[in-house]
Scaffold this motif. Sequence first.
Motif, PDB file in Angstrom:
ATOM      1  N   VAL A 139     -10.258  25.197   6.636  1.00 19.90           N
ATOM      2  CA  VAL A 139     -10.667  24.098   7.517  1.00 19.90           C
ATOM      3  C   VAL A 139     -10.037  24.252   8.898  1.00 19.90           C
ATOM      4  CG1 VAL A 139     -10.479  21.605   7.901  1.00 19.90           C
ATOM      5  CG2 VAL A 139     -11.061  22.470   5.633  1.00 19.90           C
ATOM      6  N   LEU A 140      -8.779  24.644   8.921  1.00 19.92           N
ATOM      7  CA  LEU A 140      -8.073  24.785  10.193  1.00 19.92           C
ATOM      8  C   LEU A 140      -8.427  26.079  10.911  1.00 19.92           C
ATOM      9  CD1 LEU A 140      -4.518  23.598   9.074  1.00 19.92           C
ATOM     10  CD2 LEU A 140      -6.044  22.407  10.652  1.00 19.92           C
ATOM     11  N   GLY A 141      -8.987  27.032  10.179  1.00 22.66           N
ATOM     12  CA  GLY A 141      -9.234  28.350  10.766  1.00 22.66           C
ATOM     13  C   GLY A 141      -7.924  29.016  11.147  1.00 22.66           C
ATOM     14  N   ALA A 142      -6.871  28.704  10.402  1.00 19.74           N
ATOM     15  CA  ALA A 142      -5.529  29.195  10.757  1.00 19.74           C
ATOM     16  C   ALA A 142      -5.197  30.483  10.019  1.00 19.74           C
ATOM     17  CB  ALA A 142      -4.494  28.132  10.404  1.00 19.74           C
ATOM     18  N   PRO A 143      -4.458  31.378  10.676  1.00 22.16           N
ATOM     19  CA  PRO A 143      -3.994  32.576   9.979  1.00 22.16           C
ATOM     20  C   PRO A 143      -2.941  32.219   8.932  1.00 22.16           C
ATOM     21  CG  PRO A 143      -3.109  32.525  12.203  1.00 22.16           C
ATOM     22  CD  PRO A 143      -4.034  31.356  12.084  1.00 22.16           C
ATOM     23  N   VAL A 144      -2.856  33.049   7.902  1.00 28.46           N
ATOM     24  CA  VAL A 144      -1.915  32.807   6.811  1.00 28.46           C
ATOM     25  C   VAL A 144      -1.065  34.049   6.606  1.00 28.46           C
ATOM     26  CG1 VAL A 144      -1.672  32.250   4.354  1.00 28.46           C
ATOM     27  CG2 VAL A 144      -3.594  31.302   5.647  1.00 28.46           C
ATOM     28  N   MET A 145       0.233  33.814   6.436  1.00 29.47           N
ATOM     29  CA  MET A 145       1.115  34.894   6.008  1.00 29.47           C
ATOM     30  C   MET A 145       1.806  34.459   4.732  1.00 29.47           C
ATOM     31  SD  MET A 145       2.810  36.469   9.467  1.00 29.47           S
ATOM     32  CE  MET A 145       3.477  37.863   8.565  1.00 29.47           C
ATOM     33  N   LEU A 146       2.193  35.442   3.925  1.00 24.94           N
ATOM     34  CA  LEU A 146       2.975  35.138   2.736  1.00 24.94           C
ATOM     35  C   LEU A 146       4.446  35.152   3.116  1.00 24.94           C
ATOM     36  CD1 LEU A 146       1.161  37.411   0.139  1.00 24.94           C
ATOM     37  CD2 LEU A 146       0.869  34.957   0.485  1.00 24.94           C
ATOM     38  N   ALA A 147       5.229  34.310   2.472  1.00 29.79           N
ATOM     39  CA  ALA A 147       6.655  34.250   2.765  1.00 29.79           C
ATOM     40  C   ALA A 147       7.427  33.960   1.487  1.00 29.79           C
ATOM     41  CB  ALA A 147       6.930  33.163   3.799  1.00 29.79           C
ATOM     42  N   PHE A 148       8.305  34.866   1.127  1.00 34.06           N
ATOM     43  CA  PHE A 148       9.122  34.677  -0.071  1.00 34.06           C
ATOM     44  C   PHE A 148      10.574  34.987   0.256  1.00 34.06           C
ATOM     45  CE2 PHE A 148       4.944  36.191  -1.641  1.00 34.06           C
ATOM     46  CZ  PHE A 148       4.567  35.077  -2.380  1.00 34.06           C
ATOM     47  N   GLY A 149      11.470  34.071  -0.121  1.00 35.71           N
ATOM     48  CA  GLY A 149      12.911  34.314   0.055  1.00 35.71           C
ATOM     49  C   GLY A 149      13.509  34.659  -1.287  1.00 35.71           C
ATOM     50  N   ILE A 150      13.694  35.938  -1.544  1.00 37.92           N
ATOM     51  CA  ILE A 150      14.115  36.395  -2.866  1.00 37.92           C
ATOM     52  C   ILE A 150      15.628  36.538  -2.920  1.00 37.92           C
ATOM     53  CG2 ILE A 150      13.939  38.309  -4.518  1.00 37.92           C
ATOM     54  CD1 ILE A 150      11.299  36.870  -4.154  1.00 37.92           C
ATOM     55  N   ARG A 151      16.237  35.982  -3.980  1.00 38.69           N
ATOM     56  CA  ARG A 151      17.680  36.169  -4.163  1.00 38.69           C
ATOM     57  C   ARG A 151      17.896  37.521  -4.830  1.00 38.69           C
ATOM     58  NH1 ARG A 151      21.568  35.877  -8.099  1.00 38.69           N
ATOM     59  NH2 ARG A 151      23.626  35.128  -7.449  1.00 38.69           N
ATOM     60  N   THR A 152      18.687  38.367  -4.186  1.00 40.06           N
ATOM     61  CA  THR A 152      18.910  39.708  -4.734  1.00 40.06           C
ATOM     62  C   THR A 152      20.328  39.900  -5.241  1.00 40.06           C
ATOM     63  OG1 THR A 152      19.363  40.506  -2.488  1.00 40.06           O
ATOM     64  CG2 THR A 152      17.123  40.793  -3.304  1.00 40.06           C
ATOM     65  N   GLY A 153      21.187  38.918  -5.022  1.00 40.44           N
ATOM     66  CA  GLY A 153      22.564  39.011  -5.497  1.00 40.44           C
ATOM     67  C   GLY A 153      23.347  37.832  -4.964  1.00 40.44           C
ATOM     68  N   PRO A 154      24.662  37.793  -5.268  1.00 41.36           N
ATOM     69  CA  PRO A 154      25.465  36.661  -4.770  1.00 41.36           C
ATOM     70  C   PRO A 154      25.398  36.574  -3.242  1.00 41.36           C
ATOM     71  CG  PRO A 154      26.701  37.973  -6.352  1.00 41.36           C
ATOM     72  CD  PRO A 154      25.457  38.739  -6.053  1.00 41.36           C
ATOM     73  N   ARG A 155      24.898  35.479  -2.750  1.00 37.80           N
ATOM     74  CA  ARG A 155      24.729  35.238  -1.302  1.00 37.80           C
ATOM     75  C   ARG A 155      23.923  36.336  -0.612  1.00 37.80           C
ATOM     76  NH1 ARG A 155      30.373  32.858   1.114  1.00 37.80           N
ATOM     77  NH2 ARG A 155      31.306  34.433  -0.215  1.00 37.80           N
ATOM     78  N   ARG A 156      23.040  36.962  -1.354  1.00 41.63           N
ATOM     79  CA  ARG A 156      22.174  37.977  -0.760  1.00 41.63           C
ATOM     80  C   ARG A 156      20.716  37.563  -0.966  1.00 41.63           C
ATOM     81  NH1 ARG A 156      24.063  43.620  -0.477  1.00 41.63           N
ATOM     82  NH2 ARG A 156      26.330  43.477  -0.538  1.00 41.63           N
ATOM     83  N   TYR A 157      19.994  37.574   0.118  1.00 41.90           N
ATOM     84  CA  TYR A 157      18.574  37.238   0.053  1.00 41.90           C
ATOM     85  C   TYR A 157      17.767  38.262   0.828  1.00 41.90           C
ATOM     86  CZ  TYR A 157      19.661  32.787  -2.063  1.00 41.90           C
ATOM     87  OH  TYR A 157      20.096  31.830  -2.943  1.00 41.90           O
ATOM     88  N   ALA A 158      16.572  38.500   0.346  1.00 39.34           N
ATOM     89  CA  ALA A 158      15.627  39.343   1.077  1.00 39.34           C
ATOM     90  C   ALA A 158      14.404  38.484   1.355  1.00 39.34           C
ATOM     91  CB  ALA A 158      15.241  40.563   0.246  1.00 39.34           C
ATOM     92  N   VAL A 159      14.145  38.256   2.627  1.00 40.19           N
ATOM     93  CA  VAL A 159      12.998  37.439   2.997  1.00 40.19           C
ATOM     94  C   VAL A 159      11.831  38.367   3.329  1.00 40.19           C
ATOM     95  CG1 VAL A 159      12.101  35.755   4.641  1.00 40.19           C
ATOM     96  CG2 VAL A 159      14.456  35.566   3.832  1.00 40.19           C
ATOM     97  N   HIS A 160      10.735  38.160   2.626  1.00 40.63           N
ATOM     98  CA  HIS A 160       9.561  39.010   2.814  1.00 40.63           C
ATOM     99  C   HIS A 160       8.438  38.240   3.492  1.00 40.63           C
ATOM    100  CE1 HIS A 160      10.910  42.310   0.119  1.00 40.63           C
ATOM    101  NE2 HIS A 160      11.585  41.324  -0.467  1.00 40.63           N
ATOM    102  N   PHE A 161       7.967  38.762   4.611  1.00 40.25           N
ATOM    103  CA  PHE A 161       6.757  38.239   5.231  1.00 40.25           C
ATOM    104  C   PHE A 161       5.671  39.287   5.098  1.00 40.25           C
ATOM    105  CE2 PHE A 161      10.099  36.019   7.614  1.00 40.25           C
ATOM    106  CZ  PHE A 161       9.680  34.716   7.420  1.00 40.25           C
ATOM    107  N   ALA A 162       4.463  38.853   4.803  1.00 39.07           N
ATOM    108  CA  ALA A 162       3.353  39.805   4.734  1.00 39.07           C
ATOM    109  C   ALA A 162       2.096  39.117   5.233  1.00 39.07           C
ATOM    110  CB  ALA A 162       3.164  40.290   3.297  1.00 39.07           C
ATOM    111  N   PRO A 163       1.303  39.816   6.044  1.00 35.74           N
ATOM    112  CA  PRO A 163       0.033  39.235   6.478  1.00 35.74           C
ATOM    113  C   PRO A 163      -0.834  38.958   5.252  1.00 35.74           C
ATOM    114  CG  PRO A 163       0.525  41.255   7.691  1.00 35.74           C
ATOM    115  CD  PRO A 163       1.507  41.169   6.561  1.00 35.74           C
ATOM    116  N   PHE A 164      -1.514  37.839   5.259  1.00 33.30           N
ATOM    117  CA  PHE A 164      -2.365  37.494   4.109  1.00 33.30           C
ATOM    118  C   PHE A 164      -3.827  37.383   4.531  1.00 33.30           C
ATOM    119  CE2 PHE A 164      -4.244  34.288   1.195  1.00 33.30           C
ATOM    120  CZ  PHE A 164      -4.073  34.976  -0.001  1.00 33.30           C
ATOM    121  N   ALA A 165      -4.095  36.583   5.546  1.00 33.09           N
ATOM    122  CA  ALA A 165      -5.483  36.432   6.008  1.00 33.09           C
ATOM    123  C   ALA A 165      -5.480  36.008   7.470  1.00 33.09           C
ATOM    124  CB  ALA A 165      -6.212  35.386   5.172  1.00 33.09           C
ATOM    125  N   GLU A 166      -6.337  36.617   8.270  1.00 32.98           N
ATOM    126  CA  GLU A 166      -6.498  36.178   9.653  1.00 32.98           C
ATOM    127  C   GLU A 166      -7.140  34.806   9.669  1.00 32.98           C
ATOM    128  OE1 GLU A 166      -5.434  36.915  12.686  1.00 32.98           O
ATOM    129  OE2 GLU A 166      -4.176  38.254  11.491  1.00 32.98           O
TER     130      GLU A 166
END
Lengths: 307, 104
Positions: free
Chosen positions: A232-259
């Motif tokens: 409806v908005l015609g807005a682009p979408v990206m995926l975003a996940f903040g993954i815990r990889t260890g004690p106080r360690r995070y890997a934030v992943h952004f990925a294009p999903f749809a224009e």
Amino acid sequence: MAGASVTPPAWVQAPERGNTFWLRFMVGVGHRLGWRAGHALLFPITAYFLAFSPRQRAAARQYLGRVLGRPAELGDLWQLYFTFAATILDRVWLAAGRSAGFEVTLHGLEALRARVDRGQGCLLFGAHLGSFEALRAVGDAGCPVEVAVLMHEANAARVKAVFDALGGEGRAAAVIALGAPDAMLRVREVLERGGLVGLLADRAPAGQRLHRVAFLGHPAPLPTGPHVLAAVLGAPVMLAFGIRTGPRRYAVHFAPFAERIGDGSRAGREAAVLASVEQYARALEAMCRAHPYNWFNFYPFWQEEAA
Amino acid sequence: MSTGSFTAPAGTIGPVVHPDTGLEQDLARLIVASLSLETTAEEIVPEAPLFGEGLGLDSIDALELSLAIAKAYGVQLRSDDERNHRIFASLRSLAGHIAQHRAR
């Protein structure tokens, strides 16, 4: 609308009252005793929950079996529960934007930054996978744009209460509660200002706008609402996940999903939305397989009629 | 998505002068067409709630509707309007708001 309606998922029917207590407890412990003491307490807390939550344990076992492709063992359940407890503790710091002492690595930031630099708003689709709060670190790390999070009103009130308790500089204002008729107008206005709006696209409140797609080999009801909103908005979408990889360690992943989802016409929208839900399921599945213990849907996710 | 309650208690909609039934019918047709509803425009009761238990619209519908209203009447609905709960309450209240603000 798109897809068939099913009964409200279990997590809507049974509000997790205990979680509010534990969230507050962890916030209190984190504040008073610091991260190390909080982290030490995670071991008895994990053991407690593992021992006294048979329904959640059954749901977790089902998920783990499907994501790992083998029957889940006690060690798998431990890791899943422990990771969940750890992200709640870490939230005390991440939600308040105090990421000193944390190691947050960013992946795919270039694509996001390119968009932000153009002043183009963007929807961020996440999931109950890892810590969405870790995304806040991005705002502090050089993406100086407005970031809002769209969430179910009961959760929004809870999160707001915690944010208020933390006194995190006006961060509560960035929560848009679903449920008001103008919630989506708010989303549009943030995007118009070139901001980012995050939402978790793996659970559907109130049993509306669902579509069943294969997820880890079995059909699961996923919400179509986020995809309809983007269309409806015609807005682009990206995926975003903040993954815990260890004690106080995070890997934030952004990925294009749809224009953009669909072509702006109403006619082709339903098909485009269903295809988009399917695409999201594939992306989420891949993320789950790569980080199986970050999954925090402790209810029968597949909502099978006669399991 | 849940919609909460948008029904304004009777008497809080403000000084309803005379409902513009022509505009209400137009707007009802716009709602049905822009949201691809299965009901007909004539079936929408002017005083009945549009959201939640009435016509059953949700906040995504409200967004689409606001886009259609901006296009058809030049009236921008904004989220910072604290009267939104009243404006979105029913076909009548929405038509009343448009009548007040439409570009002439």
